[in-house]
Structure formats: structure tokens, C-alpha cells
Design a protein around this motif. Structure first.
Motif, short mmCIF file in Angstrom:
data_model
loop_
_atom_site.label_atom_id
_atom_site.label_comp_id
_atom_site.label_asym_id
_atom_site.label_seq_id
_atom_site.Cartn_x
_atom_site.Cartn_y
_atom_site.Cartn_z
N SER A 66 -25.62 -49.81 -102.80
CA SER A 66 -25.86 -51.23 -102.56
C SER A 66 -26.11 -51.50 -101.08
CB SER A 66 -24.66 -52.04 -103.05
OG SER A 66 -24.81 -53.39 -102.76
N ASP A 67 -25.32 -50.86 -100.22
CA ASP A 67 -25.51 -51.02 -98.78
C ASP A 67 -26.86 -50.45 -98.33
OD1 ASP A 67 -23.01 -52.18 -98.67
OD2 ASP A 67 -21.99 -50.37 -97.92
N ALA A 68 -27.26 -49.33 -98.93
CA ALA A 68 -28.54 -48.71 -98.57
C ALA A 68 -29.71 -49.60 -99.00
CB ALA A 68 -28.66 -47.33 -99.22
N VAL A 69 -29.58 -50.26 -100.16
CA VAL A 69 -30.63 -51.18 -100.62
C VAL A 69 -30.79 -52.32 -99.62
CG1 VAL A 69 -31.23 -52.88 -102.39
CG2 VAL A 69 -30.43 -50.62 -103.07
N ALA B 179 -32.48 -51.06 -96.44
CA ALA B 179 -33.92 -50.81 -96.65
C ALA B 179 -34.68 -52.12 -96.72
CB ALA B 179 -34.13 -50.00 -97.92
N MET B 180 -34.07 -53.15 -97.30
CA MET B 180 -34.72 -54.46 -97.37
C MET B 180 -34.88 -55.03 -95.97
SD MET B 180 -32.86 -56.04 -100.75
CE MET B 180 -33.52 -57.67 -100.62
N ARG B 181 -33.83 -54.93 -95.16
CA ARG B 181 -33.89 -55.44 -93.79
C ARG B 181 -34.92 -54.70 -92.96
NH1 ARG B 181 -28.03 -55.02 -93.98
NH2 ARG B 181 -27.27 -56.99 -94.81
N PRO C 208 -41.14 -47.85 -99.67
CA PRO C 208 -40.98 -46.66 -100.52
C PRO C 208 -39.50 -46.32 -100.77
CG PRO C 208 -42.61 -46.25 -98.81
CD PRO C 208 -41.97 -47.56 -98.50
N ARG C 209 -38.70 -46.38 -99.72
CA ARG C 209 -37.27 -46.10 -99.85
C ARG C 209 -36.60 -47.15 -100.74
NH1 ARG C 209 -32.94 -43.57 -97.72
NH2 ARG C 209 -31.09 -44.79 -97.26
N LEU C 210 -36.95 -48.39 -100.52
CA LEU C 210 -36.38 -49.48 -101.32
C LEU C 210 -36.71 -49.30 -102.80
CD1 LEU C 210 -34.85 -52.17 -101.42
CD2 LEU C 210 -37.02 -53.32 -100.96
N GLY C 211 -37.92 -48.90 -103.09
CA GLY C 211 -38.32 -48.68 -104.48
C GLY C 211 -37.48 -47.59 -105.14
N THR C 212 -37.25 -46.51 -104.42
CA THR C 212 -36.44 -45.42 -104.95
C THR C 212 -35.00 -45.86 -105.15
OG1 THR C 212 -37.86 -43.80 -103.86
CG2 THR C 212 -35.69 -43.04 -104.58
N VAL D 117 -34.47 -39.15 -100.87
CA VAL D 117 -33.66 -40.38 -100.90
C VAL D 117 -32.48 -40.20 -101.85
CG1 VAL D 117 -33.64 -42.83 -101.49
CG2 VAL D 117 -35.59 -41.87 -100.26
N ILE D 118 -32.73 -39.65 -103.03
CA ILE D 118 -31.65 -39.44 -104.00
C ILE D 118 -30.63 -38.46 -103.43
CG2 ILE D 118 -31.10 -38.52 -106.29
CD1 ILE D 118 -33.96 -39.46 -107.15
N GLY D 119 -31.12 -37.43 -102.74
CA GLY D 119 -30.25 -36.41 -102.17
C GLY D 119 -29.25 -36.95 -101.14
N GLU D 120 -29.56 -38.08 -100.54
CA GLU D 120 -28.64 -38.68 -99.57
C GLU D 120 -27.32 -39.08 -100.21
OE1 GLU D 120 -30.54 -41.96 -97.64
OE2 GLU D 120 -32.32 -40.79 -97.16
N PHE D 121 -27.32 -39.31 -101.51
CA PHE D 121 -26.12 -39.76 -102.21
C PHE D 121 -25.41 -38.64 -102.95
CE2 PHE D 121 -29.01 -43.30 -101.72
CZ PHE D 121 -28.18 -44.22 -101.11
N LEU D 122 -25.99 -37.43 -102.89
CA LEU D 122 -25.37 -36.27 -103.52
C LEU D 122 -24.51 -35.54 -102.51
CD1 LEU D 122 -28.44 -34.90 -105.51
CD2 LEU D 122 -26.42 -36.00 -106.45
#
Length: 148
Positions: free
Chosen positions: A9-12, A15-17, A22-26, A86-91
Motif C-alpha cells: 500500500s505504501d509503495a502504491v 509510485a502515485m506521487r 509502469p511501476r504503479l500498474g504492476t 517490482v514483484i521481487g521487491e516484496f519477496l
């Protein structure tokens, strides 16, 4: 909400700010997959459930990359690779070969597995330890190799 859910949620929001579309979409795609699972199961997911979803998403993208590269579609493969990053950042940090072998050996010893027929018990021990940290199909091949 799980710790990973909060990080997502914080990453979203970040990315919006930043205006990083592309990151926001992922990130939104990840959020949607998590939300869909919560709605389907009518419960709040914990970190282990979220890791399983992320792991599945990475696996799907790796398969897509193989297909795109075989078809000569480098731009689509590059987009999938960006999504994996991007997904790997959360793994969690990936395990190296030696760590995987050590955990496989320990699980075989713990379950007293003697043949390939005992593979299910070994994998049941390994999956919670390695989810999101190693490719489970590769781990499965290692277990089979040790038991053969």
C-alpha cells in the motif's frame, strides 16, 4: 492487514506521487490479485498467503518471458522482466544453492524419507521455509535427486 500488504500500500502511494506509471500498474496488479484472493476466500490474508501469490505471479511471468523470447517478442519479454523486478521487491532474499541443498538434506533427515514416494512429506516441510525464496520446481527436482 499483513505487513506485506502495508508495504504494498505504501509503495502504491509512493509510485502515485512519483508518477511512475509502469511501476504503479504492476503494484496495482499485485493489489488486485491479493484482494481477489481475499474476496474468494472471505478472509484477510497473512504474509505467507501474500508470498504465495507473489511467488505464483513471478512464476507466471518467467513462463511468459520464455514464450515471448521464443516468439521473438523482446519488448514484451522486457515488460515482464520489469514486472518481476517490482514483484521481487516484496519477496524475501533468495536462497543460494548451498542453502537450498542444506535445507533439502535437513528436511529429508527430519521426515526420514527414503525414496521418491516420500517426496510429498519432504516438500510439505520445505514449502513454508522456501516459499518466495526459491523456485519450488527446482527445489522439487533437488529433493527427487537426493531421494533417487
Amino acid at each position: 492487514m499483513s505487513e506485506l500488504g502495508t508495504q504494498l500500500s505504501d509503495a502504491v502511494k509512493a509510485a502515485m506521487r512519483a508518477g511512475d506509471k509502469p511501476r504503479l500498474g504492476t503494484l496495482r496488479m499485485i493489489s488486485a490479485a491479493i484482494k481477489q484472493k481475499e474476496v474468494d476466500e472471505r478472509r484477510t490474508l497473512d504474509d505467507a498467503d501474500v508470498l504465495a501469490i507473489l511467488d505464483k505471479m513471478v512464476k507466471q511471468r518467467r513462463e511468459s518471458i520464455e514464450q515471448y523470447e521464443a516468439a521473438g517478442r523482446a519488448e514484451l519479454a522486457a515488460a515482464e522482466k520489469a514486472e518481476i523486478e517490482v514483484i521481487g521487491e516484496f519477496l524475501p532474499k533468495a536462497l543460494d544453492e548451498a542453502e537450498i541443498d542444506a535445507r533439502v538434506a535437513a528436511a529429508i533427515e527430519q521426515t526420514a524419507a527414503e525414496s521418491v514416494r516420500d517426496m510429498g512429506r519432504v516438500m510439505a516441510v520445505l514449502k513454508p521455509q522456501m516459499q518466495g525464496r526459491a523456485d519450488m520446481s527446482a527445489v522439487s527436482a533437488r529433493v527427487k535427486q537426493h531421494l533417487a
